[in-house]
Design a protein around this motif. Structure first.
Motif, PDB file in Angstrom:
ATOM      1  N   CYS A   1       5.007 -35.595  21.731  1.00  0.00           N
ATOM      2  CA  CYS A   1       5.751 -34.608  22.513  1.00  0.00           C
ATOM      3  C   CYS A   1       6.350 -33.561  21.587  1.00  0.00           C
ATOM      4  CB  CYS A   1       6.836 -35.300  23.339  1.00  0.00           C
ATOM      5  SG  CYS A   1       7.786 -34.189  24.399  1.00  0.00           S
ATOM      6  N   ARG A   2       5.552 -32.579  21.215  1.00  0.00           N
ATOM      7  CA  ARG A   2       6.030 -31.471  20.390  1.00  0.00           C
ATOM      8  C   ARG A   2       5.388 -30.185  20.880  1.00  0.00           C
ATOM      9  NH1 ARG A   2       5.236 -35.337  16.162  1.00  0.00           N
ATOM     10  NH2 ARG A   2       3.191 -34.441  15.776  1.00  0.00           N
TER      11      ARG A   2
ATOM     12  N   MET B   1       3.053 -38.928  27.859  1.00  0.00           N
ATOM     13  CA  MET B   1       2.518 -38.345  26.627  1.00  0.00           C
ATOM     14  C   MET B   1       3.117 -39.042  25.412  1.00  0.00           C
ATOM     15  SD  MET B   1       2.402 -34.258  27.506  1.00  0.00           S
ATOM     16  CE  MET B   1       1.450 -33.911  26.027  1.00  0.00           C
ATOM     17  N   LYS B   2       2.262 -39.541  24.520  1.00  0.00           N
ATOM     18  CA  LYS B   2       2.737 -40.250  23.335  1.00  0.00           C
ATOM     19  C   LYS B   2       3.264 -39.294  22.277  1.00  0.00           C
ATOM     20  CE  LYS B   2      -0.347 -44.200  24.018  1.00  0.00           C
ATOM     21  NZ  LYS B   2      -1.423 -45.057  23.441  1.00  0.00           N
TER      22      LYS B   2
ATOM     23  N   ASN C   1       9.152 -37.490  30.274  1.00  0.00           N
ATOM     24  CA  ASN C   1       8.036 -38.200  30.901  1.00  0.00           C
ATOM     25  C   ASN C   1       7.302 -39.021  29.847  1.00  0.00           C
ATOM     26  OD1 ASN C   1       5.411 -38.830  32.039  1.00  0.00           O
ATOM     27  ND2 ASN C   1       5.860 -37.316  33.632  1.00  0.00           N
TER      28      ASN C   1
ATOM     29  N   VAL D   1       3.394 -31.993  31.001  1.00  0.00           N
ATOM     30  CA  VAL D   1       2.620 -33.224  30.951  1.00  0.00           C
ATOM     31  C   VAL D   1       1.196 -32.984  31.425  1.00  0.00           C
ATOM     32  CG1 VAL D   1       2.454 -35.573  31.859  1.00  0.00           C
ATOM     33  CG2 VAL D   1       4.676 -34.631  31.236  1.00  0.00           C
TER      34      VAL D   1
ATOM     35  N   CYS E   1       7.274 -33.233  28.897  1.00  0.00           N
ATOM     36  CA  CYS E   1       7.040 -34.476  28.154  1.00  0.00           C
ATOM     37  C   CYS E   1       8.323 -35.079  27.595  1.00  0.00           C
ATOM     38  CB  CYS E   1       6.024 -34.232  27.040  1.00  0.00           C
ATOM     39  SG  CYS E   1       6.640 -33.238  25.659  1.00  0.00           S
ATOM     40  N   GLU E   2       9.384 -34.297  27.455  1.00  0.00           N
ATOM     41  CA  GLU E   2      10.617 -34.850  26.894  1.00  0.00           C
ATOM     42  C   GLU E   2      11.248 -35.892  27.820  1.00  0.00           C
ATOM     43  OE1 GLU E   2      13.685 -31.995  26.424  1.00  0.00           O
ATOM     44  OE2 GLU E   2      13.277 -30.980  28.320  1.00  0.00           O
TER      45      GLU E   2
ATOM     46  N   PRO F   1       9.232 -30.330  22.956  1.00  0.00           N
ATOM     47  CA  PRO F   1       9.626 -31.171  24.094  1.00  0.00           C
ATOM     48  C   PRO F   1       9.427 -30.498  25.453  1.00  0.00           C
ATOM     49  CG  PRO F   1      11.559 -30.390  22.903  1.00  0.00           C
ATOM     50  CD  PRO F   1      10.379 -30.041  22.060  1.00  0.00           C
ATOM     51  N   THR F   2       9.194 -29.199  25.450  1.00  0.00           N
ATOM     52  CA  THR F   2       8.991 -28.499  26.727  1.00  0.00           C
ATOM     53  C   THR F   2       7.519 -28.436  27.122  1.00  0.00           C
ATOM     54  OG1 THR F   2       8.967 -26.405  25.514  1.00  0.00           O
ATOM     55  CG2 THR F   2      11.057 -27.083  26.488  1.00  0.00           C
ATOM     56  N   THR F   3       6.658 -29.204  26.433  1.00  0.00           N
ATOM     57  CA  THR F   3       5.235 -29.216  26.767  1.00  0.00           C
ATOM     58  C   THR F   3       5.018 -29.835  28.147  1.00  0.00           C
ATOM     59  OG1 THR F   3       4.662 -29.452  24.432  1.00  0.00           O
ATOM     60  CG2 THR F   3       2.953 -30.029  26.049  1.00  0.00           C
TER      61      THR F   3
END
Length: 315
Positions: free
Chosen positions: A19-20, A16-17, A13, A26, A10-11, A22-24
């Protein structure tokens, strides 16, 4: 190889609104990075293979098929070119187990290569010095068995591929500029005037995991110093972008069919071309651009509703 345009975390992309951390990921459906996400992410790419020795490949290798080199069967959008030089084939690399550029039962990443996909139809291996095809002549190309119409009359069918050791093919790409996301484009036909053979480009495909509309673009392998008619069977966009990836000064002239008899302004490197590039205003009288004209020479015929442009490689 597949150059992918959809970041998986997500960091990088914007899907995703929140993103916590950042390594989550998508989408969990891509875990553990085995599923296809996003479509082709590069305009052009190539692999360079030099001083490679192939040996110990045979059709039946301990009861299983074996081949020295094949394409990525899950890269359905496009397999970018490979350049080979300094290739040595050992006697243990049998002739029927060297290259495989054909339909396969192999699948993965939730995709399977179809017979009409660009990743199969326009895969090409460039023989830079004649060692890959063992012709001794630089400039040959190995192309897909699934696209025989791409081959010239002097090409040769070999086990798993077609050898065009006297013909250099190079990639040409077309892109629709500022096209609406909901616009649907058909296959794009390329007809070669020298021998009347036709092939087509289907373009990119939807992402099966995270819905992401594919960019409207098409790609063909083209033989240099030829005339091509390009016909799309749906209404083409207002704005077109063309790229011809050829390091040699070979040219192709494209005749693009338009549904509306509107003239086009032509830009090169962001600059509007002057009337000296418009062969309809040539000093020796109006004419269509030819293969000997400079890169970017163009003309428009409102009666035939065709736009003519010369694309030239090199510097």
């Amino acid at each position: 190889h597949m150059v992918n345009g959809m970041p998986k975390l997500c960091e990088t992309n914007p899907k995703m609104k929140v993103c916590r951390p950042p390594t989550t990921p998508v989408k969990e459906c891509v875990m553990p990075w085995d599923e296809r996400i996003g479509s082709l992410g590069a305009r052009y790419s190539e692999s360079i293979w030099s001083d490679v020795t192939f040996g110990h490949f045979q059709k039946d290798d301990c009861g299983r098929p074996s081949v020295a080199f094949t394409m990525n069967p899950t890269s359905i959008d496009l397999n970018f070119p490979h350049r080979f030089s300094g290739v040595l084939w050992l006697p243990s690399a049998h002739n029927d187990s060297r290259l495989f550029l054909d339909r396969t039962v192999v699948s993965g990443n939730n995709v399977k290569m179809g017979w009409d996909m660009d990743g199969l139809l326009h895969v090409a291996l460039y023989d830079m010095d004649g060692s890959l095809l063992e012709s001794g002549r630089p400039g040959g190309t190995a192309i897909s068995v699934a696209n025989p119409e791409l081959a010239a009359k002097d090409c040769e069918a070999r086990p798993g591929y077609i050898s065009c050791d006297r013909k250099a093919y190079r990639l040409l790409k077309w892109e629709a500029v500022e096209a609406p996301e909901n616009r649907v484009y058909s296959k794009f036909k390329a007809w070669r005037a020298s021998d009347g053979r036709s092939t087509w480009s289907k373009g990119l495909h939807d992402d099966p995991c995270l819905m992401d509309p594919p960019r409207p673009e098409r790609a063909w392998q083209m033989a240099g110093d030829n005339y091509y008619n390009l016909t799309m069977f749906t209404s083409p966009p207002k704005h077109h972008r063309l790229f011809y990836f050829n390091e040699e000064s070979e040219a192709v002239r494209l005749d693009i069919f338009l549904t509306q008899p509107f003239t086009l302004e032509v830009y090169m490197d962001g600059k509007l071309l002057g009337d000296e590039f418009n062969t309809a205003w040539a000093a020796d009288g109006p004419r269509y651009p030819s293969l000997s004209d400079p890169h970017g020479s163009y003309a428009f015929d409102p009666h035939q509703r065709r736009f003519y442009i010369t694309m030239r490689g090199g510097d």
